[in-house]
Design an enzyme around this catalytic site. Structure first.
Site, short mmCIF file in Angstrom:
data_model
loop_
_atom_site.label_atom_id
_atom_site.label_comp_id
_atom_site.label_asym_id
_atom_site.label_seq_id
_atom_site.Cartn_x
_atom_site.Cartn_y
_atom_site.Cartn_z
N HIS A 20 0.83 -1.20 0.00
CA HIS A 20 0.00 0.00 0.00
C HIS A 20 0.87 1.26 0.00
O HIS A 20 1.78 1.39 0.81
CB HIS A 20 -0.92 -0.02 1.22
CG HIS A 20 -1.92 1.08 1.22
ND1 HIS A 20 -2.30 1.71 2.36
CD2 HIS A 20 -2.62 1.66 0.21
CE1 HIS A 20 -3.20 2.64 2.07
NE2 HIS A 20 -3.39 2.63 0.77
N ASP A 28 8.00 7.57 -20.71
CA ASP A 28 8.32 7.57 -22.13
C ASP A 28 9.79 7.20 -22.32
O ASP A 28 10.50 6.95 -21.34
CB ASP A 28 7.97 8.93 -22.76
CG ASP A 28 8.73 10.10 -22.14
OD1 ASP A 28 9.84 9.92 -21.59
OD2 ASP A 28 8.22 11.23 -22.23
N HIS A 106 7.18 19.31 -14.32
CA HIS A 106 8.00 18.21 -14.86
C HIS A 106 9.28 18.04 -14.05
O HIS A 106 9.71 16.90 -13.80
CB HIS A 106 8.32 18.47 -16.33
CG HIS A 106 9.01 17.33 -17.00
ND1 HIS A 106 8.48 16.05 -17.05
CD2 HIS A 106 10.20 17.25 -17.64
CE1 HIS A 106 9.31 15.25 -17.70
NE2 HIS A 106 10.36 15.95 -18.06
N TYR A 128 6.14 14.14 -22.37
CA TYR A 128 5.57 14.12 -21.02
C TYR A 128 4.65 12.95 -20.73
O TYR A 128 3.88 12.99 -19.78
CB TYR A 128 4.87 15.44 -20.69
CG TYR A 128 5.77 16.64 -20.85
CD1 TYR A 128 6.73 16.94 -19.87
CD2 TYR A 128 5.69 17.46 -21.96
CE1 TYR A 128 7.57 18.03 -20.01
CE2 TYR A 128 6.53 18.56 -22.11
CZ TYR A 128 7.46 18.84 -21.13
OH TYR A 128 8.30 19.92 -21.28
N ALA A 129 4.70 11.90 -21.54
CA ALA A 129 3.87 10.72 -21.31
C ALA A 129 4.51 9.89 -20.20
O ALA A 129 5.20 8.89 -20.45
CB ALA A 129 3.71 9.91 -22.59
#
Length: 139
Positions: A20, A28, A106, A128-129
């Site tokens: 947990h 990416d 980012h 930014y994936a």
């Protein structure tokens, strides 16, 4: 032979050992990965495997209660961002559990990956994936 969707041994082990609130990053092809964090490198070539396909497979075998993304993802790659939100919404509906979504810059996101149990690198070339999954519980 394993019958479920996730057949990659390293990913299967990672999901099976999550507790947990443990975090894993799916990224990416270009995200820097901290030296001390386990790297599971799936990237074969441009776009293979895709970020969204990888997200779907990992979601198929893990309970997620929260995600963290870079704010720039929504701005720079809105179509991919919306597709990801749809996948998360569907997952929340299927599991009947909410998934908390939060955003960082980012730069903050890259720093946060240092807390991940592992970083799963895809062949994705969409800017930014990247996403950090926070493990939930099934009960």
């Amino acid at each position: 032979m394993k019958k479920s969707t996730l057949i990659n041994a390293e990913l299967s082990y990672l999901v099976a050992t999550l507790g947990h609130t443990d975090e894993i990053t799916i990224c990416d092809a270009g995200l820097p990965i901290p030296q001390h964090v386990k790297r599971i490198d799936l990237a074969l070539t441009h776009g293979v495997p895709s970020f969204l396909d990888t997200v779907k497979v990992i979601l198929s075998e893990s309970q997620i209660e929260g995600v963290i993304m870079a704010a720039e993802f929504a701005e720079v790659s809105p179509a991919h961002h919306q597709a990801l939100l749809a996948i998360l919404d569907q997952e929340s509906t299927v599991t009947a559990k909410p998934i908390h979504i939060s955003y960082l810059s980012h730069e903050e996101f890259k720093q946060r990956t240092a807390q991940s149990r592992a970083v799963v690198r895809t062949g994705e070339y969409t800017p930014y994936a990247n996403i950090i999954f926070q493990a939930g519980v099934v009960f």
